[in-house]
Motif scaffolding. Structure first.
Motif, PDB file in Angstrom:
ATOM      1  N   MET A   1      40.173  32.422  31.602  1.00 51.22           N
ATOM      2  CA  MET A   1      41.078  33.321  32.338  1.00 51.22           C
ATOM      3  C   MET A   1      41.478  32.403  33.637  1.00 51.22           C
ATOM      4  O   MET A   1      40.877  31.777  34.158  1.00 51.22           O
ATOM      5  N   ASP A   2      42.826  33.033  34.197  1.00 54.26           N
ATOM      6  CA  ASP A   2      43.122  32.513  35.467  1.00 54.26           C
ATOM      7  C   ASP A   2      42.490  33.144  36.741  1.00 54.26           C
ATOM      8  O   ASP A   2      41.697  34.360  36.494  1.00 54.26           O
ATOM      9  N   ILE A   3      42.771  33.027  37.942  1.00 58.70           N
ATOM     10  CA  ILE A   3      42.209  33.414  38.933  1.00 58.70           C
ATOM     11  C   ILE A   3      42.458  35.096  39.162  1.00 58.70           C
ATOM     12  O   ILE A   3      41.512  35.801  39.362  1.00 58.70           O
ATOM     13  N   ARG A   4      43.573  35.411  38.828  1.00 60.43           N
ATOM     14  CA  ARG A   4      44.283  36.724  39.000  1.00 60.43           C
ATOM     15  C   ARG A   4      43.441  37.531  37.905  1.00 60.43           C
ATOM     16  O   ARG A   4      42.754  38.708  38.015  1.00 60.43           O
ATOM     17  N   GLN A   5      43.181  37.111  36.653  1.00 54.43           N
ATOM     18  CA  GLN A   5      42.429  37.634  35.491  1.00 54.43           C
ATOM     19  C   GLN A   5      40.975  38.025  36.062  1.00 54.43           C
ATOM     20  O   GLN A   5      40.433  38.855  35.702  1.00 54.43           O
ATOM     21  N   ALA A   6      40.343  36.783  36.150  1.00 63.07           N
ATOM     22  CA  ALA A   6      39.055  36.836  36.604  1.00 63.07           C
ATOM     23  C   ALA A   6      38.681  37.543  37.838  1.00 63.07           C
ATOM     24  O   ALA A   6      37.745  38.456  37.782  1.00 63.07           O
ATOM     25  N   SER A   7      39.526  37.733  38.802  1.00 60.38           N
ATOM     26  CA  SER A   7      39.347  38.656  39.879  1.00 60.38           C
ATOM     27  C   SER A   7      39.421  40.212  39.381  1.00 60.38           C
ATOM     28  O   SER A   7      38.711  41.004  39.899  1.00 60.38           O
ATOM     29  N   ASP A   8      40.450  40.453  38.506  1.00 59.53           N
ATOM     30  CA  ASP A   8      40.580  41.927  38.066  1.00 59.53           C
ATOM     31  C   ASP A   8      39.287  42.200  37.129  1.00 59.53           C
ATOM     32  O   ASP A   8      38.863  43.240  37.372  1.00 59.53           O
ATOM     33  N   TYR A   9      38.709  41.239  36.400  1.00 55.40           N
ATOM     34  CA  TYR A   9      37.443  41.548  35.733  1.00 55.40           C
ATOM     35  C   TYR A   9      36.442  41.674  36.501  1.00 55.40           C
ATOM     36  O   TYR A   9      35.428  42.454  36.274  1.00 55.40           O
ATOM     37  N   LEU A  10      36.366  40.874  37.739  1.00 56.96           N
ATOM     38  CA  LEU A  10      35.174  41.045  38.669  1.00 56.96           C
ATOM     39  C   LEU A  10      35.226  42.081  39.751  1.00 56.96           C
ATOM     40  O   LEU A  10      34.354  42.602  40.201  1.00 56.96           O
ATOM     41  N   ILE A  12      37.207  41.822  42.372  1.00 60.86           N
ATOM     42  CA  ILE A  12      37.214  41.293  43.559  1.00 60.86           C
ATOM     43  C   ILE A  12      38.705  40.945  43.709  1.00 60.86           C
ATOM     44  O   ILE A  12      39.256  40.555  42.983  1.00 60.86           O
ATOM     45  N   SER A  13      38.968  40.496  45.223  1.00 65.64           N
ATOM     46  CA  SER A  13      40.440  40.031  45.657  1.00 65.64           C
ATOM     47  C   SER A  13      40.463  38.586  44.997  1.00 65.64           C
ATOM     48  O   SER A  13      39.497  37.965  44.862  1.00 65.64           O
ATOM     49  N   PRO A  14      41.467  38.311  44.594  1.00 63.09           N
ATOM     50  CA  PRO A  14      42.032  36.716  44.330  1.00 63.09           C
ATOM     51  C   PRO A  14      41.631  35.892  45.341  1.00 63.09           C
ATOM     52  O   PRO A  14      40.963  34.967  44.987  1.00 63.09           O
ATOM     53  N   ASP A  15      41.979  36.333  46.730  1.00 63.43           N
ATOM     54  CA  ASP A  15      41.440  35.397  47.802  1.00 63.43           C
ATOM     55  C   ASP A  15      39.861  35.076  47.835  1.00 63.43           C
ATOM     56  O   ASP A  15      39.614  34.136  47.826  1.00 63.43           O
ATOM     57  N   THR A  16      39.050  36.210  47.512  1.00 63.27           N
ATOM     58  CA  THR A  16      37.558  35.910  47.719  1.00 63.27           C
ATOM     59  C   THR A  16      37.043  35.245  46.411  1.00 63.27           C
ATOM     60  O   THR A  16      36.399  34.413  46.606  1.00 63.27           O
ATOM     61  N   LEU A  17      37.845  35.423  45.250  1.00 58.30           N
ATOM     62  CA  LEU A  17      37.482  34.688  44.140  1.00 58.30           C
ATOM     63  C   LEU A  17      37.521  33.032  44.180  1.00 58.30           C
ATOM     64  O   LEU A  17      37.055  32.168  44.022  1.00 58.30           O
ATOM     65  N   TYR A  18      38.764  32.908  44.956  1.00 52.59           N
ATOM     66  CA  TYR A  18      39.197  31.676  45.154  1.00 52.59           C
ATOM     67  C   TYR A  18      38.246  30.961  46.221  1.00 52.59           C
ATOM     68  O   TYR A  18      37.704  29.803  45.909  1.00 52.59           O
ATOM     69  N   LYS A  19      37.792  31.687  47.049  1.00 51.66           N
ATOM     70  CA  LYS A  19      36.788  31.135  48.259  1.00 51.66           C
ATOM     71  C   LYS A  19      35.171  30.925  47.339  1.00 51.66           C
ATOM     72  O   LYS A  19      34.784  29.820  47.625  1.00 51.66           O
ATOM     73  N   TYR A  20      35.051  31.674  46.671  1.00 51.01           N
ATOM     74  CA  TYR A  20      33.707  31.559  45.840  1.00 51.01           C
ATOM     75  C   TYR A  20      33.778  30.645  44.736  1.00 51.01           C
ATOM     76  O   TYR A  20      32.840  29.898  44.620  1.00 51.01           O
TER      77      TYR A  20
END
Length: 84
Positions: A1-10, A12-20
């Motif tokens: 998954m890319d960051i947008r798909q993973a953030s939707d799945y989790l 949380i926002s894409p910015d938060t997921l990028y930080k994590y």
């Protein structure tokens, strides 16, 4: 998954997921200059974060039964006959 798909799945926002991901808080890897996520690794990570032991899930799977051993009809153990 890319960051947008993973953030939707989790959820949380894409910015938060990028930080994590950049802090190695969530399981992720870089493919070129983009973050990628495996759904199975995210599921395992969420289980660990929620306190669900992974061993319990594995133990719930029943092992395959062995085939029964066919009886030879003997009641005494076999003994070796010495030949000369």
């Amino acid at each position: 998954m890319d960051i947008r798909q993973a953030s939707d799945y989790l959820g949380i926002s894409p910015d938060t997921l990028y930080k994590y991901a950049s802090e190695a808080f969530v399981p992720a890897f870089k493919l070129g200059n983009r973050w990628r996520f495996k759904k199975s690794r995210l599921d395992e990570w969420m289980d660990r974060q929620s306190g669900i032991p992974v061993e319990v899930e594995v133990a719930a799977v029943k092992p395959r039964q062995k085939k029964p051993v066919r009886s030879t009809g003997r009641t005494e153990p076999r003994t070796r006959i010495a030949r000369s």
